[in-house]
Design an enzyme around this catalytic site. Structure first.
Site, PDB file in Angstrom:
ATOM      1  N   HIS A  37       0.844  -1.213   0.000  1.00 28.63           N
ATOM      2  CA  HIS A  37       0.000   0.000   0.000  1.00 28.63           C
ATOM      3  C   HIS A  37       0.872   1.255   0.000  1.00 28.63           C
ATOM      4  CE1 HIS A  37      -2.723  -2.956   2.147  1.00 28.63           C
ATOM      5  NE2 HIS A  37      -3.513  -2.550   1.168  1.00 28.63           N
ATOM      6  N   ASP A 151      -3.221  -8.212  -7.093  1.00 27.51           N
ATOM      7  CA  ASP A 151      -4.605  -8.570  -7.400  1.00 27.51           C
ATOM      8  C   ASP A 151      -4.841  -8.222  -8.861  1.00 27.51           C
ATOM      9  OD1 ASP A 151      -5.575  -9.189  -4.584  1.00 27.51           O
ATOM     10  OD2 ASP A 151      -4.711  -7.212  -4.339  1.00 27.51           O
TER      11      ASP A 151
HETATM   12  O1  PAF Z   1      -7.815  -4.653  -2.918  1.00 31.97           O
HETATM   13  C1  PAF Z   1      -8.517  -4.257  -1.964  1.00 31.97           C
HETATM   14  O2  PAF Z   1      -8.038  -3.927  -0.877  1.00 31.97           O
HETATM   15  C2  PAF Z   1     -10.026  -4.206  -2.131  1.00 31.97           C
HETATM   16  O3  PAF Z   1     -10.495  -5.251  -2.911  1.00 31.97           O
HETATM   17  C3  PAF Z   1     -10.548  -2.842  -2.650  1.00 31.97           C
HETATM   18  C4  PAF Z   1     -10.031  -2.549  -4.043  1.00 31.97           C
HETATM   19  C5  PAF Z   1     -10.113  -1.744  -1.695  1.00 31.97           C
HETATM   20  C6  PAF Z   1     -12.077  -2.869  -2.713  1.00 31.97           C
HETATM   21  O4  PAF Z   1     -12.637  -3.130  -1.477  1.00 31.97           O
END
Ligand code: PAF
Length: 278
Positions: A37, A151
């Site tokens: 993140h 993802d």
């Molecule tokens: O990847 C994630 O953390 C979640 O799937 C998202 C994109 C924030 C949607 O809830």
């Protein structure tokens, strides 16, 4: 850093930025922030005048037998990470803010992609994701939104959705951040012991071997599957291994450099996903 819990004050903040011609880069998250993140947020800062991060553990992307209750929540730590990274605003909505009770169901889906791969064993996952992301985009009105390639299917589906709905948002993706042993960072790694993390790192190692084999000329998926299986820790149950065309995310007819391998498996109760560009 400004904190917002409700839509209206956040909307005022956003419209005020737009009045001043300031751009917004947005990083949607479910919290339990890690270095992956952090890389998205740091990149967001290079794109726009202001960076908005949301933390919302979205109930609609979990099925009743999944880990919604157990999903790691570490708000104080997340908040200090965002402050250290100079995030402009943090949005922390309640479930009822995003999904007002008694509202009629409105859904956006990309069925052709969201029922494949991870969508097979998690049938409402991608519909949950697209619906929360569209709602969040419509609240935040970002110029850019940034997603991690870990993802990959999620990133691809969101990008497809935004294109098809003509939303003026640039969707960006960034490479997966890994532990030194290759394990892809994920909030769900909190569920793993040190030994399990070591076992889980065999996923990336085996995908790298498959990539190597494809660049040496292998095109046969059975022998690639076997190669991956052989080098994977026996504690991992494979959900799927898919060889996909990077431009359509549909299964690739021939396996060649430029395609992508998508992988999902379970280690005990923990679902692990990864992917690699060939
Ligand atoms: O990847 C994630 O953390 C979640 O799937 C998202 C994109 C924030 C949607 O809830």
């Amino acid at each position: 850093m400004d904190l917002f819990y409700d839509i209206e004050p956040l909307r005022d903040y956003v419209f005020n930025l737009k009045d001043k011609n300031q751009t917004i880069a947005y990083v949607p998250t479910m919290g339990a922030l890690h270095k992956g993140h952090e890389s998205l947020i740091s990149y967001a800062k290079t794109l726009a005048d202001k960076v908005i991060v949301s933390i919302f553990v979205n109930p609609t992307q979990f099925s009743p037998n999944e880990d919604f209750q157990e999903y790691p929540r570490s708000f104080q730590n997340d908040k200090s990470i965002c402050m250290d990274l100079d995030v402009s605003a943090l949005f922390l909505p309640e479930d009822s803010t995003i999904y007002p009770p008694n509202a009629l169901l409105t859904q956006v889906t990309v069925p052709e992609l969201s029922t494949r791969y991870c969508g097979k064993s998690r049938p409402h996952f991608f519909t949950g994701v697209t619906n929360v992301v569209i709602r969040l985009f419509n609240i935040i009105l970002p110029d850019f939104a940034i997603f991690g390639e870990k993802d990959y299917q999620q990133y691809f589906i969101i990008k497809t959705c935004i294109q098809n709905l003509f939303l003026p948002i640039t969707i960006c993706s960034l490479p997966t951040i890994r532990e030194p042993n290759g394990l892809a960072l994920s909030s769900r790694n909190h569920y793993l012991s040190d030994t399990q993390k070591q076992e889980a790192s065999s996923i990336y190692k085996s995908l790298c071997l498959a990539k190597q084999s494809v660049s040496n000329g292998t095109q046969d998926r059975t022998s690639l599957d076997r190669l991956i299986q052989t080098h994977l820790s026996p504690s991992i149950d494979i959900d799927y291994i898919a060889y996909v065309d990077s431009n359509s995310l549909l299964p690739s007819h021939t396996i060649k450099p430029g395609n992508r391998i998508l992988f999902a498996g379970n280690l005990n109760q923990t679902r692990l996903i990864d992917n690699i560009a060939l």
